[in-house]
Write a protein that holds these residues in place. Structure first.
Motif, PDB file in Angstrom:
ATOM      1  N   VAL A 193     -33.329   3.709  -5.258  1.00  0.00           N
ATOM      2  CA  VAL A 193     -32.412   4.019  -6.348  1.00  0.00           C
ATOM      3  C   VAL A 193     -32.801   5.301  -7.076  1.00  0.00           C
ATOM      4  O   VAL A 193     -31.946   6.062  -7.492  1.00  0.00           O
ATOM      5  N   ARG A 194     -34.068   5.566  -7.277  1.00  0.00           N
ATOM      6  CA  ARG A 194     -34.520   6.786  -7.944  1.00  0.00           C
ATOM      7  C   ARG A 194     -35.306   7.643  -6.949  1.00  0.00           C
ATOM      8  O   ARG A 194     -36.017   7.116  -6.092  1.00  0.00           O
ATOM      9  N   LEU A 195     -35.172   8.951  -7.053  1.00  0.00           N
ATOM     10  CA  LEU A 195     -35.971   9.850  -6.235  1.00  0.00           C
ATOM     11  C   LEU A 195     -36.938  10.578  -7.157  1.00  0.00           C
ATOM     12  O   LEU A 195     -36.526  11.311  -8.040  1.00  0.00           O
ATOM     13  N   TYR A 196     -38.251  10.335  -6.951  1.00  0.00           N
ATOM     14  CA  TYR A 196     -39.252  10.893  -7.848  1.00  0.00           C
ATOM     15  C   TYR A 196     -39.839  12.210  -7.328  1.00  0.00           C
ATOM     16  O   TYR A 196     -40.156  13.108  -8.109  1.00  0.00           O
ATOM     17  N   ALA A 197     -40.022  12.315  -6.034  1.00  0.00           N
ATOM     18  CA  ALA A 197     -40.618  13.524  -5.468  1.00  0.00           C
ATOM     19  C   ALA A 197     -40.286  13.578  -3.986  1.00  0.00           C
ATOM     20  O   ALA A 197     -39.848  12.582  -3.402  1.00  0.00           O
ATOM     21  N   SER A 201     -27.492   5.223  -7.161  1.00  0.00           N
ATOM     22  CA  SER A 201     -27.888   4.963  -5.776  1.00  0.00           C
ATOM     23  C   SER A 201     -27.338   6.039  -4.846  1.00  0.00           C
ATOM     24  O   SER A 201     -28.035   6.528  -3.946  1.00  0.00           O
ATOM     25  N   LEU A 202     -26.092   6.406  -5.067  1.00  0.00           N
ATOM     26  CA  LEU A 202     -25.479   7.453  -4.247  1.00  0.00           C
ATOM     27  C   LEU A 202     -26.170   8.785  -4.471  1.00  0.00           C
ATOM     28  O   LEU A 202     -26.425   9.530  -3.513  1.00  0.00           O
ATOM     29  N   TYR A 203     -26.510   9.110  -5.721  1.00  0.00           N
ATOM     30  CA  TYR A 203     -27.219  10.357  -6.003  1.00  0.00           C
ATOM     31  C   TYR A 203     -28.550  10.409  -5.252  1.00  0.00           C
ATOM     32  O   TYR A 203     -28.941  11.452  -4.719  1.00  0.00           O
ATOM     33  N   GLY A 204     -29.253   9.279  -5.222  1.00  0.00           N
ATOM     34  CA  GLY A 204     -30.533   9.252  -4.532  1.00  0.00           C
ATOM     35  C   GLY A 204     -30.403   9.556  -3.055  1.00  0.00           C
ATOM     36  O   GLY A 204     -31.198  10.303  -2.473  1.00  0.00           O
ATOM     37  N   SER A 209     -31.717  13.011  -1.128  1.00  0.00           N
ATOM     38  CA  SER A 209     -32.605  12.950   0.033  1.00  0.00           C
ATOM     39  C   SER A 209     -32.088  13.811   1.173  1.00  0.00           C
ATOM     40  O   SER A 209     -32.855  14.522   1.835  1.00  0.00           O
ATOM     41  N   VAL A 210     -30.781  13.777   1.432  1.00  0.00           N
ATOM     42  CA  VAL A 210     -30.213  14.589   2.504  1.00  0.00           C
ATOM     43  C   VAL A 210     -30.350  16.076   2.184  1.00  0.00           C
ATOM     44  O   VAL A 210     -30.720  16.889   3.045  1.00  0.00           O
ATOM     45  N   ILE A 211     -30.084  16.438   0.939  1.00  0.00           N
ATOM     46  CA  ILE A 211     -30.146  17.842   0.541  1.00  0.00           C
ATOM     47  C   ILE A 211     -31.551  18.412   0.715  1.00  0.00           C
ATOM     48  O   ILE A 211     -31.728  19.500   1.277  1.00  0.00           O
TER      49      ILE A 211
END
Length: 316
Positions: free
Chosen positions: A89-93, A192-195, A199-201
């Motif tokens: 759900v969250r992208l930290y690094a 969730s979608l942003y995460g 990741s793809v970007i």
């Protein structure tokens, strides 16, 4: 110096392309190590060996430990690593990008830095949402108006389908609990979608902050791309969950689990990759994936690009 056993570092052309790899793998509460050309994932149920070169992105969730040797293999095979929250759900690094070429990133920077080309990409983004209309002559103000009407229509559609009362999108980012159940579900679904888009970007080596429609935020491009898919992913999921669970339930968690199930077949990830490449490539197909090469040049203000690794002192 002690040499570690295992597979040698592959050449770039030996590695599977993005489209040929398994999409994303989410791991939590596990120990990750390396055995030859595979990473090993160990938890209470046992050990699983995974060929690292066949994974696009590994998402490391809570409770994961990873060794230096595993990271060495992951880096050598061009697999991207992102550290995320529960269920992604969250992208930290994030670690290195999947690509070794900067051409897609340079293309993004070039397009966003020119007013005319930036408007052109913004129109292409809106055109993806209005496939049966010609938006090539519309201004940004007109496009925003058309998009606002479209989103309102999508909200009404799923409100009627799932019998969920809908007034408007209202939420406080600093106070999630103050929102209505449907607004809580929408917030959780969108995050969730942003995460996933983030990741793809980063896996493609692009800059999350260089947006064409959104601006001024470190995730501007993430918001640009995510908006292409909300009508088919986060909005219907949010209304479905809101129709099934009341305020006494953890709607955020239920929404995240449903979004995870939506992502699991990899179709959305493939669509994101293809759409980003379509948006950034030129009409002649520039920056297609098969053209990826592991070459470094030196920039020259008169000649453009010149070979690196050359001693140019003789020309002085």
């Amino acid at each position: 110096m002690t040499k570690h056993p295992g597979a040698k570092k592959p050449e770039l052309l030996e590695l599977p392309r993005v489209s040929d790899r398994i999409t994303f793998m989410y791991i939590e509460h596990s120990k990750i190590n390396r055995q030859d050309g595979a990473i090993t994932v160990t938890d209470s149920r046992g050990i699983v060996r995974i060929p690292a070169a066949m994974i696009s992105v590994i998402m490391l969730g809570p409770g994961t430990e990873i060794t230096h040797r595993a990271m060495e293999l992951i880096g050598n095979t061009g697999t991207s690593v992102v550290w995320v929250g529960e269920r992604g759900v969250r992208l930290y690094a994030h670690g290195r990008a999947l690509t070794r070429s900067s051409r897609l990133l340079e293309r993004q920077a070039k397009l966003v830095s020119n007013r005319r080309s930036r408007l052109g990409i913004a129109r292409k983004m809106y055109q993806l949402r209005f496939p049966d209309e010609d938006v090539s002559k519309l201004t940004m103000q007109q496009l925003r108006g058309r998009e606002g009407a479209r989103v309102r229509q999508v909200y009404r559609k799923y409100s009627q389908k799932y019998g969920v009362k809908w007034t408007r999108r209202k939420y406080d980012p600093s106070d999630y609990e103050s929102g209505s159940p449907i607004n809580q579900a929408l917030s959780a679904a969108n995050v969730s979608l942003y995460g996933l888009v983030y990741s793809v970007i980063v896996a493609l080596g692009l800059a999350p902050g260089l947006g064409f429609i959104h601006a001024g935020h470190e995730l501007s491009f993430v918001y640009d791309v995510a908006d292409l898919y909300k009508a088919d992913t986060s909005i219907p999921v949010a209304f479905e969950i809101a129709s099934q669970f009341g305020p006494e339930k953890d709607i955020g968690r239920q929404t995240r689990l449903k979004m995870r199930d939506t992502f699991v077949n990899g179709a959305l990830i493939k669509a994101i990759v293809n759409d980003i490449k379509y948006l950034l490539q030129s009409d002649d197909g520039e920056f297609k994936e098969d053209e990826e090469v592991d070459i470094i040049h030196l920039w020259d203000d008169k000649e453009g690009l010149v070979p690196h690794g050359v001693n140019y002192s003789k020309f002085n």
